[in-house]
Design a protein around this motif. Structure first.
Motif, mmCIF file in Angstrom:
data_model
loop_
_atom_site.group_PDB
_atom_site.id
_atom_site.type_symbol
_atom_site.label_atom_id
_atom_site.label_comp_id
_atom_site.label_asym_id
_atom_site.label_seq_id
_atom_site.Cartn_x
_atom_site.Cartn_y
_atom_site.Cartn_z
ATOM 1 N N LEU A 212 0.795 -1.168 -0.023
ATOM 2 C CA LEU A 212 -0.043 -0.127 -0.163
ATOM 3 C C LEU A 212 0.987 1.261 -0.048
ATOM 4 O O LEU A 212 0.665 2.372 -0.646
ATOM 5 C CB LEU A 212 -1.022 0.062 1.147
ATOM 6 N N ILE A 213 1.975 1.014 0.775
ATOM 7 C CA ILE A 213 2.953 2.348 0.736
ATOM 8 C C ILE A 213 3.459 2.578 -0.594
ATOM 9 O O ILE A 213 3.638 3.703 -1.068
ATOM 10 C CB ILE A 213 3.914 2.162 1.876
ATOM 11 N N ASN A 218 3.256 5.880 -5.612
ATOM 12 C CA ASN A 218 3.149 5.918 -7.186
ATOM 13 C C ASN A 218 2.048 7.060 -7.545
ATOM 14 O O ASN A 218 1.876 7.646 -8.512
ATOM 15 C CB ASN A 218 2.835 4.518 -7.743
ATOM 16 N N MET A 219 1.018 7.200 -6.720
ATOM 17 C CA MET A 219 -0.002 8.061 -6.935
ATOM 18 C C MET A 219 0.376 9.645 -6.311
ATOM 19 O O MET A 219 0.039 10.439 -7.093
ATOM 20 C CB MET A 219 -1.009 7.789 -5.943
ATOM 21 N N LEU A 220 1.223 9.808 -5.418
ATOM 22 C CA LEU A 220 1.633 11.152 -5.005
ATOM 23 C C LEU A 220 2.057 12.050 -5.991
ATOM 24 O O LEU A 220 1.489 13.198 -6.098
ATOM 25 C CB LEU A 220 2.795 10.983 -3.990
ATOM 26 N N PRO A 221 2.998 11.742 -7.029
ATOM 27 C CA PRO A 221 3.064 12.944 -7.978
ATOM 28 C C PRO A 221 1.975 13.596 -8.713
ATOM 29 O O PRO A 221 2.099 14.615 -9.031
ATOM 30 C CB PRO A 221 3.944 12.172 -8.746
ATOM 31 N N GLU A 222 1.040 12.684 -8.921
ATOM 32 C CA GLU A 222 -0.177 13.338 -9.543
ATOM 33 C C GLU A 222 -0.992 13.993 -8.568
ATOM 34 O O GLU A 222 -2.050 14.577 -8.928
ATOM 35 C CB GLU A 222 -1.024 12.082 -10.190
ATOM 36 N N ARG A 223 -1.086 13.654 -7.341
ATOM 37 C CA ARG A 223 -1.903 14.081 -6.354
ATOM 38 C C ARG A 223 -1.190 14.389 -5.010
ATOM 39 O O ARG A 223 -1.027 13.729 -4.143
ATOM 40 C CB ARG A 223 -3.257 13.041 -5.972
ATOM 41 N N CYS A 312 -14.965 -1.800 -3.963
ATOM 42 C CA CYS A 312 -14.625 -2.586 -4.998
ATOM 43 C C CYS A 312 -13.167 -3.468 -4.722
ATOM 44 O O CYS A 312 -12.645 -3.328 -3.499
ATOM 45 C CB CYS A 312 -14.088 -1.611 -6.073
ATOM 46 N N MET A 313 -12.886 -4.433 -5.552
ATOM 47 C CA MET A 313 -11.745 -5.295 -5.295
ATOM 48 C C MET A 313 -10.940 -5.267 -6.332
ATOM 49 O O MET A 313 -11.065 -4.853 -7.566
ATOM 50 C CB MET A 313 -12.278 -6.814 -5.367
ATOM 51 N N LEU A 314 -9.344 -5.254 -6.130
ATOM 52 C CA LEU A 314 -8.419 -5.139 -6.931
ATOM 53 C C LEU A 314 -7.222 -5.888 -6.551
ATOM 54 O O LEU A 314 -7.045 -6.446 -5.333
ATOM 55 C CB LEU A 314 -7.909 -3.792 -6.956
ATOM 56 N N ASN A 315 -6.787 -6.604 -7.744
ATOM 57 C CA ASN A 315 -5.944 -7.749 -7.629
ATOM 58 C C ASN A 315 -4.224 -6.938 -6.927
ATOM 59 O O ASN A 315 -3.846 -6.145 -7.413
ATOM 60 C CB ASN A 315 -5.504 -8.597 -8.904
ATOM 61 N N ALA A 319 1.152 -4.653 -10.418
ATOM 62 C CA ALA A 319 2.122 -3.713 -9.950
ATOM 63 C C ALA A 319 1.341 -2.632 -9.007
ATOM 64 O O ALA A 319 0.274 -2.487 -9.380
ATOM 65 C CB ALA A 319 2.749 -2.956 -11.168
ATOM 66 N N PRO A 320 2.088 -2.272 -8.150
ATOM 67 C CA PRO A 320 1.243 -0.973 -7.025
ATOM 68 C C PRO A 320 0.713 0.209 -7.930
ATOM 69 O O PRO A 320 -0.100 0.809 -7.566
ATOM 70 C CB PRO A 320 2.567 -0.598 -6.307
ATOM 71 N N GLU A 321 1.552 0.199 -9.240
ATOM 72 C CA GLU A 321 1.141 1.294 -10.098
ATOM 73 C C GLU A 321 -0.493 1.367 -10.060
ATOM 74 O O GLU A 321 -1.083 2.350 -10.468
ATOM 75 C CB GLU A 321 1.682 1.587 -11.360
ATOM 76 N N GLU A 322 -1.005 0.070 -10.419
ATOM 77 C CA GLU A 322 -2.275 -0.248 -10.780
ATOM 78 C C GLU A 322 -3.162 0.148 -9.673
ATOM 79 O O GLU A 322 -4.135 0.911 -10.042
ATOM 80 C CB GLU A 322 -2.691 -1.635 -11.111
ATOM 81 N N TRP A 323 -2.737 0.131 -8.420
ATOM 82 C CA TRP A 323 -3.784 0.636 -7.333
ATOM 83 C C TRP A 323 -3.565 2.191 -7.260
ATOM 84 O O TRP A 323 -4.395 2.556 -7.110
ATOM 85 C CB TRP A 323 -2.817 -0.227 -5.962
ATOM 86 N N ALA A 324 -2.283 2.462 -7.506
ATOM 87 C CA ALA A 324 -2.347 4.030 -7.623
ATOM 88 C C ALA A 324 -3.248 4.523 -8.550
ATOM 89 O O ALA A 324 -3.795 5.601 -8.447
ATOM 90 C CB ALA A 324 -0.915 4.573 -8.009
#
Length: 374
Positions: A212-213, A218-223, A312-315, A319-324
Motif C-alpha cells: 500500500l505504501i 506512485n499516486m503522490l506525483p499526480e496528487r 471494489c476489489m483489486l488484485n 504492480a502497485p502502480e495499478e492501485w495508484a
C-alpha cells in the motif's frame, strides 16, 4: 437459568486485532443475564481490555502461550476441568485443534470451533502448519461457526455443516461524522482538503501494508496534497517505518499506532484500502463501509466483504502502480461533504441482530445437551 452460563472464549493472543474486536462486540451486546464470557488468553498478550471485561462481569484467565505446547494444552485441560464449562468457544482458526482437544479430554460437552481467517501466499512455514492442523479440524468440535463462507469452507471443508455468524458491529457508531473528521485531521496536522488514504490493521505480512505504501508513493506525483494514515501495531512496525524513511515519504505517511477511535478515523479517510494477502471477512471492511468511505479490497479478501456500491476489489498481484491508478480515480477531499452507507447488505452485519444468532447457537447447543445429545 438462575445463573448465566459461563462460556470459555479461547482467543489466544489479545494484541489489538480484529478477531478480539469481534468477540468484544458480541460480549458488549449479548444478554449477559443468560451468557457470561471468560476470556482465555495467552500470557504474552499485550492489549487485553481487562477493565472492560471485568466491568461487564467477565473474567480474564491467562494460560501459557500456544507456542509452548504441551504446557498450553495441560493448562487448558486443567482449567476446563476445574471450571466445569459447558461451552468452550475457540476462535483460533486452525489452532483451535489444541484447545478443543483439551476441552474434549476435560469432558466439555459443547465445543465450538470458529473460523475467522484463511491462508495466503508467502507465509510458507505458517501455511504448512495450517495445512497439517486443518486435517484435524473436524475431530474435536461438536459445532462449527465461521465469519464467512470462505473461512468456513477453508477450515471445515464444503461437506461439513457450519453456521455463518457475521463479524457484526454497531452500525450507528461508525456512521460518518464531520466533527470527528475535522478533529482527527487537526490532531494529525492534515488539511481539510488533503486526500487521505487510510488503512487499519496489524502491521504484519498478512496485511501487506508495504504494498500500500508503494501504491501511495506512485499516486503522490499526480496528487501531492495527499496523506497515508496507517493505524495499528505489529512486528513489522520498524521495518515499515524504515521503508518509508528510505523512500523519503515520512512527510506524507502517518503511523498512528493502536487507536480506540477507529470510527473517527474512517470519517477522516477519503478512501480505505486493505491489500491483505488473506482474510476471512475483515471487521474493518464492515466498519469502513458503515462510514460510507470508498473502499478498495484485495481479491484475496472474500468477495462477501462487498456490502455497498462504494466498495471494489483489486488484485494485489498487480504492480502497485495499478492501485495508484485506482486511487487517482477517486474524487478529491471535500471538507463540506457528507456521506452515508448505501448498502442493504450492511443490515446483516448489525450487532443487534447477529448477537441474537449467536445466542440462538448457544441455546440450541444447551437444549441438545439437556435432551442427551452430543
Amino acid at each position: 437459568m438462575s445463573e448465566p452460563v459461563r462460556v470459555a472464549q479461547v482467543v489466544g493472543k489479545m494484541v489489538g486485532g480484529g478477531l478480539e474486536a469481534v468477540v468484544m462486540n458480541y460480549y458488549r451486546h449479548i444478554d449477559r443475564d443468560r451468557y457470561q464470557f471468560d476470556f482465555i488468553v495467552d500470557s504474552d498478550s499485550t492489549l487485553v481490555p481487562a477493565d472492560e471485561i471485568e466491568s461487564l462481569g467477565g473474567r480474564v484467565i491467562e494460560v501459557p502461550p500456544y507456542q509452548k505446547q504441551p504446557s498450553n494444552s495441560r493448562a487448558l485441560e486443567q482449567l476446563f476441568r476445574q471450571e466445569k464449562y459447558l461451552i468452550v468457544h475457540s476462535h483460533m482458526n486452525a489452532l483451535s485443534v489444541f484447545p478443543l482437544h483439551a476441552a474434549a479430554q476435560a469432558g466439555v460437552p459443547i465445543r465450538i470451533a470458529h473460523s475467522h481467517s484463511t491462508s495466503g501466499r508467502g507465509e510458507y512455514a505458517r501455511n504448512l502448519l495450517k495445512a497439517i492442523l486443518r486435517t484435524q479440524s473436524n475431530h474435536y468440535p461438536t459445532d462449527r461457526l465461521a465469519c464467512s463462507r470462505l473461512a468456513g469452507d477453508w477450515l471445515f471443508g464444503t461437506n461439513v455443516p457450519y453456521t455463518v455468524i457475521h463479524n457484526a458491529i454497531d452500525l450507528q457508531q461508525y456512521a460518518f461524522d464531520p466533527a470527528k473528521r475535522g478533529k482527527v485531521r487537526q490532531e494529525l496536522g492534515i488539511g481539510e482538503k488533503t486526500f487521505v488514504v487510510g488503512n487499519i490493521g496489524r502491521l504484519t505480512e498478512q496485511k501487506n501494508q508495504q504494498y500500500l505504501i508503494e501504491a501511495f508513493a506512485n499516486m503522490l506525483p499526480e496528487r501531492p496534497d495527499s496523506a497515508l494514515v496507517i493505524a495499528g501495531m505489529g512486528p513489522l512496525e520498524e521495518k515499515l517505518k524504515s521503508f518509508v524513511h528510505e523512500i523519503g515519504m515520512e512527510q506524507w505517511v502517518h503511523f498512528v499506532g493502536q487507536r480506540s477511535d477507529a470510527d473517527a478515523l474512517y470519517s477522516a479517510f477519503d478512501v480505505f484500502c486493505l491489500p491483505s494477502l488473506y482474510e476471512g471477512l475483515p471487521v474493518v471492511g464492515v466498519e469502513a463501509q458503515a462510514s460510507g468511505v470508498p473502499c478498495i479490497f484485495s481479491t484475496d479478501v472474500t468477495d462477501e466483504v462487498i456490502l455497498t456500491r462504494g466498495a471494489c476489489m483489486l488484485n494485489n498481484k498487480l504492480a502497485p502502480e495499478e492501485w495508484a491508478k485506482a486511487l487517482l480515480k477517486l474524487p478529491l477531499a471535500d471538507s463540506n461533504a457528507t456521506r452515508c452507507a448505501d448498502g442493504n447488505l450492511l443490515k446483516g452485519f448489525d450487532i443487534t441482530h447477529e448477537v441474537k444468532c449467536l445466542e440462538q447457537v448457544y441455546t440450541e447447543c444447551l437444549s441438545r445437551l439437556q435432551k442427551g445429545g452430543a
